[in-house]
Scaffold this active site. Structure first.
Site, PDB file in Angstrom:
ATOM      1  N   ASP A  33       0.850  -1.191   0.000  1.00 35.91           N
ATOM      2  CA  ASP A  33       0.000   0.000   0.000  1.00 35.91           C
ATOM      3  C   ASP A  33       0.887   1.243   0.000  1.00 35.91           C
ATOM      4  OD1 ASP A  33      -3.240   0.407   1.076  1.00 35.91           O
ATOM      5  OD2 ASP A  33      -1.904   2.144   0.992  1.00 35.91           O
ATOM      6  N   ASP A 131     -19.267  -1.819  -9.761  1.00 35.03           N
ATOM      7  CA  ASP A 131     -20.415  -1.818 -10.685  1.00 35.03           C
ATOM      8  C   ASP A 131     -20.502  -0.506 -11.477  1.00 35.03           C
ATOM      9  OD1 ASP A 131     -21.218  -0.097  -8.660  1.00 35.03           O
ATOM     10  OD2 ASP A 131     -23.157  -1.061  -8.309  1.00 35.03           O
ATOM     11  N   TYR A 155     -13.431   8.373 -12.331  1.00 31.82           N
ATOM     12  CA  TYR A 155     -13.171   7.173 -11.511  1.00 31.82           C
ATOM     13  C   TYR A 155     -13.641   5.918 -12.239  1.00 31.82           C
ATOM     14  CZ  TYR A 155     -14.238   3.517  -8.085  1.00 31.82           C
ATOM     15  OH  TYR A 155     -14.353   2.312  -7.439  1.00 31.82           O
ATOM     16  N   LYS A 159     -11.529   2.670 -13.758  1.00 33.25           N
ATOM     17  CA  LYS A 159     -11.748   1.277 -13.350  1.00 33.25           C
ATOM     18  C   LYS A 159     -12.125   0.422 -14.574  1.00 33.25           C
ATOM     19  CE  LYS A 159     -11.648  -0.330  -9.753  1.00 33.25           C
ATOM     20  NZ  LYS A 159     -10.534  -0.899  -8.939  1.00 33.25           N
ATOM     21  N   ARG A 286     -23.682  16.574  -8.007  1.00 29.13           N
ATOM     22  CA  ARG A 286     -22.391  16.136  -8.548  1.00 29.13           C
ATOM     23  C   ARG A 286     -22.473  16.161 -10.083  1.00 29.13           C
ATOM     24  NH1 ARG A 286     -20.880  10.154  -6.773  1.00 29.13           N
ATOM     25  NH2 ARG A 286     -19.806  11.121  -5.020  1.00 29.13           N
TER      26      ARG A 286
END
Ligand code: NAD
Ligand code: TYD
Length: 349
Positions: A33, A131, A155, A159, A286
């Site tokens: 990490d 998802d 984001y 992904k 948003r």
């Protein structure tokens, strides 16, 4: 078996490490990490002294470092969770998401291939995804494993890209990969920038609760411990090259969830009913806000027998209890740079 778990100091990663150390005491776990703002070794204080656990601080965006690490430890498997994970931050700074989520994943794939090529028997590269790669649903339907990718935020685009690279390494080089796409998680140790811990923290401090838009966006919530159980199940029994959706059939419009949380918090804190709801503040929506996510997890249930272990009400109550019993954790992670983040993210809304 020696497993490299990336992002193990974060929210889901720390639960996955705890789960594996408790369930598989014969395995060795190395946690890699970078310790960004979201990584916190205190999340693992209960297991960090176990002899079969090791922490390595490092950045998956550094390909040379990864090649050396894989060469040194010759991992049998990777469970990859390290990522920049917050949509609002991705809107502010998309490039960081490309570096950690896309380049970082490709570097890990290259490093795994460098030690497994020619002898992939018993090896596994498990990529943990979301998802959100499937985009946004209207008022009906659910995401299945064959839903076309349609990401909208930086984001989810990062992904989605990482998922494509993982599949490409399977199809091109025969790397033994497996992917899961999970719905929104909640539970202990989640950084209070995401909805549930942010609102718990604000309620305890009697600060405004910033609801984006009309509060009608729908998310499908799963207890993080059940996500960890699903990852264990897929890691051991899932078929190579396959994708599995993980979710709890637990859809909530944000405003309904927020009202439930307010009621639980009032009761736990001994405040008069309605005290927390009075903190609700409607703020600017948003940008590109996905309307609805809902996961069809029937493949995982049918093929591997996984089902969630708690109801949402049970999981949420346990979650609230944890944050109220660990207010020092909240104070620690919200000191320092968190204040700057909060000002920047919410001042203009
Ligand atoms: P998190 O932000 O809490 O933790 C991410 C961890 O990754 C942190 O410990 C951070 O230090 C580490 N990290 C970030 N960049 C790194 C880098 N370049 N090198 C090494 N480490 C780095 O995130 P989370 O909510 O625990 O999510 C974990 C994974 O699960 C992510 O891949 C995310 O996309 C996925 N996921 C999350 C959810 C959710 O609801 N939180 C749902 C589905 C899937
Ligand atoms: P979040 O926890 O950021 O998860 P994601 O965007 O990955 O689904 O947000 C969950 C929902 O809550 C999402 O619809 C945005 C909304 N939200 C607010 O209304 N206010 C907030 O302050 C935050 C952080 C989120």
């Amino acid at each position: 078996m020696h497993i490299l778990i990336t992002g193990g100091a974060g929210f889901i990663g720390s639960h996955v490490i705890r789960h594996f150390l408790n369930s598989w005491p014969d395995y060795t776990i190395t946690n890699l990490d970078k310790l960004t703002y979201a990584g916190n070794l205190a999340n693992l204080s209960d297991v960090e002294s176990l002899p079969n656990y090791r922490f390595v601080k490092g950045d998956i965006a550094d390909g040379r470092f990864l090649l050396d690490l894989f060469g040194k430890y010759r991992f049998d498997a990777v469970i990859h969770l390290a990522a920049e994970s917050h949509v609002d931050r991705s809107i502010e700074n998309p490039s960081e998401f490309v570096v950690s989520n896309v380049l970082g994943t490709v570097n890990l794939l290259v490093a795994a291939r460098s030690i497994w090529e020619g002898s992939c028997e018993g090896k596994r590269f498990y990529h943990v995804s979301t998802d959100e790669v499937y985009g946004s649903l209207g008022s009906d339907g659910m995401f299945s494993e064959s839903t076309p990718y349609d990401p909208h935020s930086p984001y989810s685009a990062s992904k989605a890209s990482s998922d494509h690279f993982v599949r490409a390494f399977h199809d091109t080089y025969g790397l033994p990969v497996i992917i899961s796409n999970c719905s929104n998680n909640y539970g202990s140790h989640q950084f209070p920038e995401k909805l549930i811990p942010l609102f718990i923290n604000n309620i305890r401090l009697r600060k405004p609760l910033p609801v984006y838009g009309k509060g009608l966006n729908v998310r499908d919530w799963l207890w993080v411990v059940d996500h960890g159980r699903a990852i264990d199940c897929i890691f051991h029994h899932g078929a190579e090259g396959e994708t599995y959706n993980i979710g709890g059939h637990n859809e909530w419009a944000n405003i309904d969830l927020i009202r439930l949380l307010c009621r639980i918090m009032d009761s736990k804190l001994g405040r008069e009913a309605g005290t927390s709801e009075a903190l609700i503040t409607w703020v600017t929506d948003r940008a590109g806000h996905d309307l609805r996510y809902a996961i069809d997890a029937s493949k995982l249930q049918r093929d591997l027998g996984w089902v969630p272990s708690v109801t949402f009400e049970e999981g949420l109550e346990q979650t609230v209890d944890w944050y109220l019993e660990n207010q020092a954790w909240l104070d620690q992670v919200t000191s320092g740079q968190y204040q700057d983040y909060y000002e920047k993210m919410y001042a203009g809304r």
